[in-house]
Design an enzyme around this catalytic site. Sequence first.
Site, PDB file in Angstrom:
ATOM      1  N   HIS A  49      66.352  29.582  68.718  1.00 28.01           N
ATOM      2  CA  HIS A  49      66.751  30.984  68.600  1.00 28.01           C
ATOM      3  C   HIS A  49      67.460  31.375  69.894  1.00 28.01           C
ATOM      4  CE1 HIS A  49      63.530  32.566  65.515  1.00 28.01           C
ATOM      5  NE2 HIS A  49      64.703  32.484  64.928  1.00 28.01           N
ATOM      6  N   CYS A  63      59.720  37.145  71.626  1.00 27.62           N
ATOM      7  CA  CYS A  63      59.487  36.915  70.197  1.00 27.62           C
ATOM      8  C   CYS A  63      58.503  37.927  69.623  1.00 27.62           C
ATOM      9  CB  CYS A  63      58.935  35.514  69.953  1.00 27.62           C
ATOM     10  SG  CYS A  63      60.029  34.192  70.451  1.00 27.62           S
TER      11      CYS A  63
HETATM   12  N1  ARG Z   1      57.167  29.970  64.530  1.00 25.69           N
HETATM   13  C1  ARG Z   1      58.236  30.930  64.580  1.00 25.69           C
HETATM   14  C2  ARG Z   1      59.484  30.316  63.975  1.00 25.69           C
HETATM   15  O1  ARG Z   1      59.725  29.163  64.177  1.00 25.69           O
HETATM   16  C3  ARG Z   1      58.479  31.369  65.974  1.00 25.69           C
HETATM   17  C4  ARG Z   1      59.462  32.471  66.089  1.00 25.69           C
HETATM   18  C5  ARG Z   1      59.735  32.871  67.497  1.00 25.69           C
HETATM   19  N2  ARG Z   1      60.458  34.058  67.563  1.00 25.69           N
HETATM   20  C6  ARG Z   1      61.534  34.273  68.312  1.00 25.69           C
HETATM   21  N3  ARG Z   1      62.028  35.467  68.366  1.00 25.69           N
HETATM   22  N4  ARG Z   1      62.147  33.289  68.916  1.00 25.69           N
HETATM   23  O2  ARG Z   1      60.253  30.971  63.306  1.00 25.69           O
END
Ligand code: ARG
Length: 281
Positions: A178, A274
């Site tokens: 991300h 996150c």
């Molecule tokens: N386990 C989640 C996923 O893989 C984690 C998300 C993390 N969020 C973020 N904003 N990077 O989607």
Amino acid sequence: MRATAREEPSLPRDASARSYLMCPPAHFRVTYSINPWMDPAKPVDLPLAMAEWGVLRDRYLSLGHTVSFLDPRPGLPDMVYAANGATVVGGRVLGARFAHPQREAEAQAHLDWFRAHGYTDVLDPVHINEGEGDFAVTASFLLAGRGFRSSPLAQDEAQEFFGRPVIGLNLVDPRFYHLDTALCVLDDAADEIMYYPGAFSPGSRTVLARLFPDALLAGEADASAFGLNAVSDGLHVLLPQAAAGLYRPLRERGFEPVGIDLGELLKGGGSVKCCTQELRA
Ligand code: ARG
């Protein structure tokens, strides 16, 4: 042009009161793996996750920010990563559409929350975008990560909806799946960011260097400690405690780093940012 702290004494910084949306990790688990950090074989200490998340929430409150809460739902263990559920700029809400079926239902939970809380300008998107996981708001741009989750088509959708120029950035390292794992907006009244160049394609690195020549560049160790997964209010930068290499350069620029330990939530591949969606009025 803004000089770096190495040449000049630190700039006076100002915190501004923010409004955040968070979701308690009441149903947090690691039962599937959709990023390299998630290992379902590793146990999660749920009470510890709740306690760590509570420290982050309390820190926002003690800094004078407003925090709203989304009701966690059983069966949606990643809902604690509230940043992914929408992007809000100027009170307009661009909903999310998740790349993985395990998280699909979170999008509706966010849309319902916004509609129930008086937001009228809400778009349920056609294309996949994982909210502020892949969108970052600077003074001039909407930066948009792609390559692992959000679709490049979501960028046009976001540009039309917000009327802000969207800058597409290609993510190339699966650990930084991300945008908010690789880049953080430090001052959204100026175009001031920090990022880890290694997470981006060569072309995107050049774009970043052109648009943000004074950016704080993070090294691999701090990026791997999720140091870019940080939240700034213009003065305080809340970031994972372990990203120790970022403290000094942040202080040199006049920011106040605030270390937060979210060790349990790291097991899901997320940290401070996150867990935090910003509601921009
Ligand atoms: N386990 C989640 C996923 O893989 C984690 C998300 C993390 N969020 C973020 N904003 N990077 O989607």
